[in-house]
Design an enzyme around this catalytic site. Structure first.
Site, PDB file in Angstrom:
ATOM      1  N   GLU A   1     -58.251 -29.488  28.718  1.00  0.00           N
ATOM      2  CA  GLU A   1     -57.975 -29.148  30.114  1.00  0.00           C
ATOM      3  C   GLU A   1     -56.532 -29.461  30.465  1.00  0.00           C
ATOM      4  O   GLU A   1     -56.013 -30.501  30.065  1.00  0.00           O
ATOM      5  CB  GLU A   1     -58.843 -30.057  30.996  1.00  0.00           C
ATOM      6  CG  GLU A   1     -59.793 -29.358  31.906  1.00  0.00           C
ATOM      7  CD  GLU A   1     -60.626 -30.364  32.696  1.00  0.00           C
ATOM      8  OE1 GLU A   1     -61.752 -30.014  33.024  1.00  0.00           O
ATOM      9  OE2 GLU A   1     -60.165 -31.495  32.962  1.00  0.00           O
TER      10      GLU A   1
ATOM     11  N   TYR B   1     -55.266 -24.797  37.447  1.00  0.00           N
ATOM     12  CA  TYR B   1     -56.234 -25.380  36.514  1.00  0.00           C
ATOM     13  C   TYR B   1     -56.412 -24.450  35.319  1.00  0.00           C
ATOM     14  O   TYR B   1     -56.590 -23.235  35.489  1.00  0.00           O
ATOM     15  CB  TYR B   1     -57.588 -25.585  37.216  1.00  0.00           C
ATOM     16  CG  TYR B   1     -58.663 -26.046  36.261  1.00  0.00           C
ATOM     17  CD1 TYR B   1     -58.880 -27.397  36.033  1.00  0.00           C
ATOM     18  CD2 TYR B   1     -59.434 -25.121  35.552  1.00  0.00           C
ATOM     19  CE1 TYR B   1     -59.831 -27.814  35.117  1.00  0.00           C
ATOM     20  CE2 TYR B   1     -60.388 -25.535  34.636  1.00  0.00           C
ATOM     21  CZ  TYR B   1     -60.587 -26.883  34.423  1.00  0.00           C
ATOM     22  OH  TYR B   1     -61.526 -27.301  33.514  1.00  0.00           O
TER      23      TYR B   1
END
Ligand code: GDP
Ligand code: MN
Length: 386
Positions: free
Chosen positions: A195, A107
């Protein structure tokens, strides 16, 4: 404004990040053609502006162009529902990409941290579909660093956050440029969220942007010419999009009583008052301060684009906004449009008397207070429904 995955990926590709090859389409035949061009196993990704697509069935692998076409025939028009989005969203477009063989999912995210008043960079070795759960149960598995806006993201900060998240030292060198690239794109696009989840480590040791998400600060759209074009491609509410075009502050709420007022606070208050009186607000619309008749007429036009609207409530407390100007705008609307629903008008403040005088002898229904106005429109709409 939220960007679709394919749009965010285009931006990240342009700043030099490794993005799988792929194309977007809205037809099963298009999917077949893209899969044939890619000439290998593909992943089909529903382009809906919601999280949790994987768990909702919006991400599927296809071994052949035939299979890809078949999957998309079933997927298009389907409503995907996820815990993050219980209402769900209908699939209208899909991204077809070369499938990658994923060994690990990381992530990487950047967003505004309101406490430090800086952009914060977050990384984790435990990315993928359960990142929310990781954040809740193992917050220490996510490392965060603030970015000094004057200095920018330095290489040592990028490495520091990767070390803090426990990344293998062999991965730190190739991951750092991805952090830098994401930050460049974030700044260049005036994003408030960017993201990559997952940033995939493939079985042959490559890093790939497998999913990307970006949200752009709406207040910066005026200087984001390229993103303005993306807006048209985004599946926004058509009335909200039209209102935005005309510079009108409108939010659709789903009920049947249209609400127009001046000042965001007053309009929100009016929405509450209508709900308290047992009605269902159709929208929020703030004509702003000092609105002229033409703006008022346009406001009526926008609200009535929603076919569910069965009654209209004006709540004006005039300061710089003048009651007679608003009244004239409503009368202009009555003249230029075929309006057959009740309109209750509460006018107070600057030039209210002049405004009310203009309304005399017209089908518009005056009300003294906001409470009375709300009760009035609710009972009129209820009466017309029976
Ligand atoms: P999200 O659920 O909306 O975040 O959609 P993602 O694009 O992140 O996809 C969800 C999951 O699908 C990922 O975490 C991966 O595990 C998987 N996935 C996505 N693309 C590929 C791919 O090309 N190959 C493989 N094997 N899995 C993929
Ligand atoms: Mn994802």
């Amino acid at each position: 404004m939220k960007l679709h995955e394919y749009q965010a990926k285009q931006i990240l590709h342009d700043v030099g990040l490794p993005v799988p090859q792929g194309e977007v389409t809205s037809s099963p035949e298009g999917v077949r053609a893209i899969a044939e061009r890619l000439g290998r196993r593909v992943v089909i990704k529903a382009q809906v502006l919601m999280g949790g697509r994987g768990k909702a069935g919006g991400i599927q692998l296809a071994n052949t162009p035939d299979e890809a076409e078949q999957i998309v025939r079933n997927l298009l028009g389907k409503r995907l529902i996820s815990p993050q989005n219980p209402q769900g969203m209908v699939v209208e477009k899909v991204l077809v990409e070369e499938a990658i063989d994923i060994a690990k999912e990381f992530y990487i995210g950047i967003t505004v941290d309101r406490t430090s008043q800086r952009n914060a960079l977050m990384v984790s070795q435990y990315g993928g579909m359960d990142i929310e759960e990781v954040a809740a149960t193992h917050p220490d598995a996510i490392a965060t660093v603030d970015i000094d806006p004057c200095i920018g993201l330095t290489d040592y900060k990028a490495r520091e956050v990767l070390y803090a998240a426990g990344f293998d030292s062999a991965l730190i060198r190739p991951l750092a440029p991805i952090l830098h690239g994401l930050y460049r794109a974030y700044l260049a696009c005036d994003a408030n969220l960017a993201e990559i989840n997952p940033c995939a480590l493939t079985t042959d040791g490559q890093l790939m942007v497998a999913d990307a998400k970006m949200t752009i600060d709406d207040n910066a759209l005026f200087r984001q010419k390229r993103l303005a074009a993306y807006r048209e491609e985004s599946a926004e509410d058509p009335i909200e999009a039209e209102a935005q075009q005309r510079g009108v502050a409108y939010v659709r709420l789903g009920g049947n009583i249209g609400i127009i007022g001046n000042g965001a606070g007053l309009v929100m208050c009016t929405v509450d008052e209508v709900a308290r009186a047992g009605g269902k607000p159709a929208n929020f619309l703030d004509i702003g301060g000092g609105a002229k008749a033409e703006q008022v007429r346009q406001a009526v036009e926008i609200v009535l684009m929603d076919p569910n609207v069965k009654g209209l409530l004006f709540n004006i407390f005039g300061g710089i906004t003048r009651g007679d100007e608003v009244a004239q705008g409503i009368l202009d609307a009555l003249q230029t449009m075929d309006i057959r629903i009740p309109i209750v008008v509460r006018l107070a403040g600057t030039h209210a008397e002049e405004g009310l005088a203009l309304l005399r002898g017209t089908p518009l229904i005056p009300a003294e207070t906001m409470q009375e106005a709300a009760r009035r429109i609710v009972s009129l709409v209820q009466a017309s429904a029976t």
